[in-house]
Design an enzyme around this catalytic site. Structure first.
Site, mmCIF file in Angstrom:
data_model
loop_
_atom_site.group_PDB
_atom_site.id
_atom_site.type_symbol
_atom_site.label_atom_id
_atom_site.label_comp_id
_atom_site.label_asym_id
_atom_site.label_seq_id
_atom_site.Cartn_x
_atom_site.Cartn_y
_atom_site.Cartn_z
ATOM 1 C CD GLU B 241 -2.419 -1.656 2.183
ATOM 2 O OE1 GLU B 241 -1.468 -2.401 2.533
ATOM 3 O OE2 GLU B 241 -3.554 -1.700 2.686
ATOM 4 C CD GLU B 242 6.034 2.811 3.132
ATOM 5 O OE1 GLU B 242 5.762 1.960 4.006
ATOM 6 O OE2 GLU B 242 7.062 3.490 3.161
ATOM 7 N NE ARG B 243 8.111 -1.040 -1.367
ATOM 8 C CZ ARG B 243 8.653 -2.171 -0.952
ATOM 9 N NH1 ARG B 243 8.252 -3.321 -1.462
ATOM 10 N NH2 ARG B 243 9.587 -2.152 -0.028
ATOM 11 C CG LEU B 246 5.482 6.345 -0.602
ATOM 12 C CD1 LEU B 246 6.714 5.566 -0.147
ATOM 13 C CD2 LEU B 246 5.521 7.762 -0.037
#
Lengths: 253, 380
Positions: B241-243, B246
């Site tokens: 999710e973070e990637r 970002l």
């Protein structure tokens, strides 16, 4: 139950590209980025605040225009209005406030609204008359340029903006049609729950016949500009004297 | 990817919010070295922005990640990656594992208030000796009765100065480095936890980043997310999710950067004509916009895999790699077109040049993304 209608109009946004269509009577719709008219957004917020302070109150957002205006109706529903009415018209031909007001009056009559709020004027045509004429057609009390509203039983008290910084406090009986000045509240953002819930709310569509209109735009154009420069030479006194002449006789300050 | 009216309404709403509630304040927040996280998050919590994909039982909306990605992309209109990344920490870095694997009690205590914007969260994984190499972290959690006693140090922690709790990766045992870790929630007011001085960074100046020290910090074992030893796996999942987040936050930001550069080039005259009339310049701008669109398509595709329940590790790694390279290329090219003005702090290109450099480092550096892609290609 208190029933409030809010009239919202979809207008070109202030940052939208504005190019004139080949017909020379309106903008090229394909290129326009539409938003909810600014003062209508304040009117909507005022209605929602009145609803929150009143037991058993319904807010209905009403918009006249082609299919695209459903976007701002849904925006109103996402913010908390209970249902929507779409007065479906195929074109932008109807531009005079009397014809527009008649369409609204006909569509709203059977609903028996206690209060009709609208923005003081639209950011595109700017007639500033629609809400007042609707009030007259529906035999309602009317008020314009309201900067505050307060419901009190079967009456509403409003503060109206006058010229030269004056204000006027007016109390009138319901039903009433009131136009709202921008800046009297802080319009809310719709919550995501509101956005997701809006699709379950009713939007009633009424097809409008636009043939009965009194006024048409014959030409829409940008003001012409010229690069003409007049140099004023001479001594400082002569320059000032001539400059004052130009101000007085040509520019007419 | 097909967007519904609701996706579009969310995007337009977040764009308005970003342009009115964040962008006008960025200059002051940069000077202050932080943004008011509690105030801003509360406003966002009230609009349900902080729990878009989270479980409905705990105050979330329970929507699929396409809505989370639309949210991330529209945040780009805030024109400040420091604040946007800090928001992403709250929504997509410190809380996904808590939502998926946390106990009911833990979610009520930490997830619900995070979704409401009452608590500010931080994710504490990197250490001075272990950033990309997550498995090598040294922070330990020893069992004592019903508690863990935690010792160690975390580094580069976004929101550190304002966080109410840290979702912290610790070693809860010895042995296999992929099976000896756990994610533990550590409230910031726990005795023995201290936050170091704010780190002076190249960019993202609105976000407070600092080291966090744990000296004999005691927290109940019930503050562990999921099973003991599953921390590494949960963190790797949480990274996906973070990637996507970002990667997606750069898109609208770069659209705006290119648009502003076009305006500047249409206005700027050199050698008797507007510089936009030079083919080398208008072709360059067309190339940049094409790159943005191609990256957008890749990010949307990675998101689609996620929404369909497929493994997105490969595509999410490609998306972040590409988005990190993109923001460096576009901001550098636009900065160049601004000429001397580009070397000042008075345009978006130079700000993005500073702020955007982190995309290729944070959340797994480009080299880690390449390693993952190589593994999926069967090269290593």
């Amino acid at each position: 139950m208190m029933k409030i209608a809010v009239l919202i109009k979809q207008v070109p946004g202030s940052e939208s590209p504005l190019s004139i269509a080949d017909s020379n009577v309106w903008l090229d719709e394909e290129k326009v980025a539409y938003i909810m008219n600014e003062s209508d957004n304040y009117a909507l917020e005022e209605a929602l605040l009145l609803k929150e302070g009143t037991q058993d109150c319904e807010v209905v957002v009403v918009s006249l225009g082609p299919e695209r205006v459903k976007k701002i109706i849904r925006e109103g529903l996402a913010k908390g209005a209970d249902r929507g009415m779409h007065l479906n018209i195929n074109s932008n031909d109807v531009t005079d406030p009397l014809s527009i007001a008649k369409i609204f009056a006909d569509a709203l009559k059977s609903e028996n609204f206690d209060l009709i709020l609208s923005g003081l004027q639209s950011d595109d045509l700017g007639h500033g008359q629609t809400g007042i004429i609707i009030g007259e057609l529906l035999k309602m009390s009317t008020g314009s340029l309201a900067v505050s509203t307060k419901l009190d039983g079967d009456q509403i008290a409003i503060k109206q903006e006058m010229e030269a910084g004056f204000f006027q406090n007016v109390r009138m009986s319901l039903p009433a049609s009131i136009t709202i000045q921008s800046g009297l509240n802080t319009p809310r953002y719709p919550s995501l729950k509101g956005i997701m819930g809006a699709k379950k709310k009713e939007i009633k569509t009424l097809d409008i016949d636009s043939s009965d209109q009194k006024l048409k735009i014959s030409k829409l154009y940008l003001p012409s500009s010229s690069n003409e420069i007049t140099m004023i030479d001479g001594s400082p006194d002569q320059i000032v004297e001539n400059l004052v002449k130009v101000f007085k006789s040509e520019i007419k300050i | 990817m097909q967007f519904t009216d609701e996706h579009k309404a969310l995007a337009s709403n977040v764009k308005n919010f970003a342009q009115n509630e964040i962008k006008p304040f960025v200059e002051d927040w940069e000077k202050n070295g932080h943004f008011p996280a509690h105030d801003l998050f509360k406003k966002m919590g009230n609009l349900d922005f902080l729990g878009i994909t989270k479980s409905t039982e705990y105050g979330g909306l329970g929507l699929d990640y396409s809505y989370g990605m639309v949210f991330a992309e529209a945040l780009g209109y805030a024109a400040d990656l420091g604040v946007i990344t800090a928001i992403g920490v709250q929504t997509d870095m410190a809380t996904p594992a808590l939502d998926r694997f946390g106990s009911d009690e833990l979610k009520k205590e930490f997830l619900t208030p995070s979704i409401l914007g009452d608590l500010v969260s931080a994710i504490a994984v990197s250490e001075p000796g272990a950033g990309s190499d997550v498995a090598s972290i040294k922070t330990t959690a020893q069992k004592t009765g019903d508690d863990y006693v935690i010792d160690g140090q975390k580094m580069w922690i976004t929101n550190a100065k304002q966080a109410d709790y840290f979702c912290t990766l610790v070693n809860t045992g010895d042995g296999n480095v992929h099976k000896n870790k756990s994610l533990v929630i550590i409230p910031s007011d726990t005795k023995g936890l201290s936050v170091g001085d704010k780190i002076e960074k190249l960019g993202q100046l609105t976000s407070d980043t600092a080291p966090v020290y744990f000296d004999n910090v005691k927290v109940p074992q019930r503050y562990r997310i999921g099973e003991e030893g599953d921390g590494f796996k949960m963190q790797m999942e949480q990274f996906q999710e973070e990637r996507i987040f970002l990667s997606a936050i750069n898109l609208a930001l770069l659209d705006e950067c290119v648009a502003e550069t076009i305006s500047y080039c249409k206005d700027r005259t050199a050698f008797g004509r507007k510089i936009i009339e030079n083919q080398s310049i208008h072709f360059k701008l067309a190339e940049l916009q094409t790159e943005i669109e191609a990256t957008r398509a890749l990010i949307y595709r990675a998101c689609e895999e996620f929404v369909n329940g497929n493994d997105l590790t490969n595509l999410a790694s490609m998306a972040k790699l590409k988005s990190g390279r993109l923001i460096r290329d576009v901001s550098d090219a636009c900065l160049q077109l601004y000429g001397g003005m580009g070397f000042t702090w008075e345009n978006q290109a130079s700000k993005i040049y500073r702020d955007g450099r982190l995309t290729s480092i944070g959340g797994g550096a480009d080299e880690i993304m390449l390693r993952i892609i190589c593994k999926y290609m069967g090269i290593i």
